[in-house]
Design a protein around this motif. Structure first.
Motif: not given
Ligand code: 5AD
Ligand code: FES
Length: 381
Positions: A59-63, A298-313
């Motif tokens: 899920y995207f959270r625009g920062l 780095g962020r994509e690596k975190a998504l692969t191993i457990g994260a599910n939120i990303l904050m596009p700037n």
């Protein structure tokens, strides 16, 4: 000595620990120290748990970093009050609303409004008006997360009533002694105040997110394991945590020789994400931007191993270099459109799907509420 002896008596294998649903501090330390094949197993298990619980969507959270004016002086932060090299800015209402409109039109489910910490009535009212306008321009569709530091419970309530429903406030470290080492010693920067703010946010009805920096001076692996247990203890809905990155214009910089290498901090941050996914399977975990400052993927690596939120700037490019909390902050020159295209490609590579137009609220948040509703119902009978 005695407690070492007892824990060595339990002698669980790494695989046995991985399959547990509850973890002691010593289990967590074992996971955080995993190397080689064990490290791979940890990441595989975290990925599987993520898919089973929160699924494959990101899920995207625009920062929108709407102001770098800060009344505080955290010893690690590039925009601390005493850093005179920073040109202070406040984005205009139009700039902020335009960024939010971009988020809405591009079907980002939510935005995050982040700023330095200011508590003046003018600031509090400005946020109220912005919240209302963002809801208005998006027909109530954009979810809004705030990240504006410690405030009074009245302010938190007012912002909640004006449309924000999530709040990010990192605890930075759950160890009070360590917290004191990285903040000035006064009541304004106290650990107790931070805990009270987290409690107030819950009382005010937010989905609360917290987090820590990973690998800052004096921090041990046991501290990090305790941080994970702290998240569980206060039952957070979401966590954002990333590697500590030294900033030349901060007091903590003088301890840069006493810390792990950037690569080690990065790897430890990934293990923190994976381990947290095992400990709290259904919370939202952000792939922190600081990961990208060390490793471009780095962020994509975190998504692969457990994260599910990303904050596009979505912060206007003209302000970005003045919002450098740490060195090498990425995407200083990419505007929102470029960031979005580059992210889509990267996320596809990481095997995840983007949850366009969805709020992607923490599944965990709704659990205790349902339990409470049932309890209330039973008590009424
Ligand atoms: N390195 C990494 N993260 C930092 N933050 C602030 N300074 C740094 C730094 N030097 C993080 C803090 C804060 C968030 C907004 O940014 O954890 O809560
Ligand atoms: Fe701004 Fe810490 S320096 S909140």
């Amino acid at each position: 000595m005695a407690s070492n002896f007892i824990s060595s008596q339990t002698m669980k294998t790494f695989q046995e620990i991985l399959l547990q649903t509850d973890f002691s501090q010593s289990d967590l330390v074992t996971l955080l120290l995993a190397e080689g094949d064990n490290r791979k197993l940890l990441f595989q298990r975290a990925q599987a748990v993520k898919l089973q619980t929160v699924g494959n969507k990101v899920y995207f959270r625009g920062l929108v970093e709407f102001s770098n004016i800060c009344a505080k002086d955290c010893l690690y932060c590039g925009i601390r009050k005493s850093n005179e090299k920073v040109a202070r800015y406040e984005a205009t209402d139009d700039e902020i609303l335009e960024a939010c409109r971009f988020a809405w039109e591009n079907r980002f489910g939510s935005v995050v409004l982040q700023s330095g910490e200011v508590s003046s009535p003018a600031f509090v009212n400005r946020v109220v008006l912005l919240l209302r306008k963002i809801k208005e321009l998006s027909n109530g569709e954009l979810g809004i997360t705030l990240s504006c530091g410690e405030q009074s419970i009245e302010t938190y309530r007012q912002w909640r009533e004006s449309g924000a429903h999530r709040y990010l406030l990192r605890v930075e470290s759950s160890n009070p002694d360590l917290y004191r080492k990285i903040h000035p010693e006064n009541n304004f920067h106290s650990f107790e105040r931070r805990l009270q703010a987290l409690k107030d946010l819950k009382t005010a009805g937010y989905q609360v997110g917290t987090g820590v920096m990973i690998g800052f001076p004096f921090q041990t692996i046991e501290d990090l394991a305790n941080d994970l247990l702290f998240f569980k203890q206060i039952d957070v809905a979401m966590v954002g945590m990333g590697p500590y990155i030294e900033h030349e214009d901060t007091p903590l910089y003088k301890f840069r020789k006493n810390i792990k290498t950037k690569q080690e901090r990065f790897d430890l941050a990934l293990k923190m994400v994976a381990t947290l996914r095992l400990l709290m399977p259904d919370i939202n975990i952000a792939a922190a931007t600081a990961l990208q400052a060390i490793d471009p993927a780095g962020r994509e690596k975190a998504l692969t191993i457990g994260a599910n939120i990303l904050m596009p700037n979505l912060t206007s490019v003209k302000y970005r270099k003045e919002y450098q909390l740490y060195e090498d902050k990425p995407c200083l020159d990419e505007d929102a459109e470029l960031c979005k295209n580059c992210l889509e490609a990267r996320i596809e590579i990481s095997g995840c799907e983007i949850g366009y137009g969805e709020w992607g609220d923490s599944k965990h948040f709704f659990k205790p509420q349902i339990a409470q509703i049932i309890t209330d119902y039973i008590n009424k009978e």
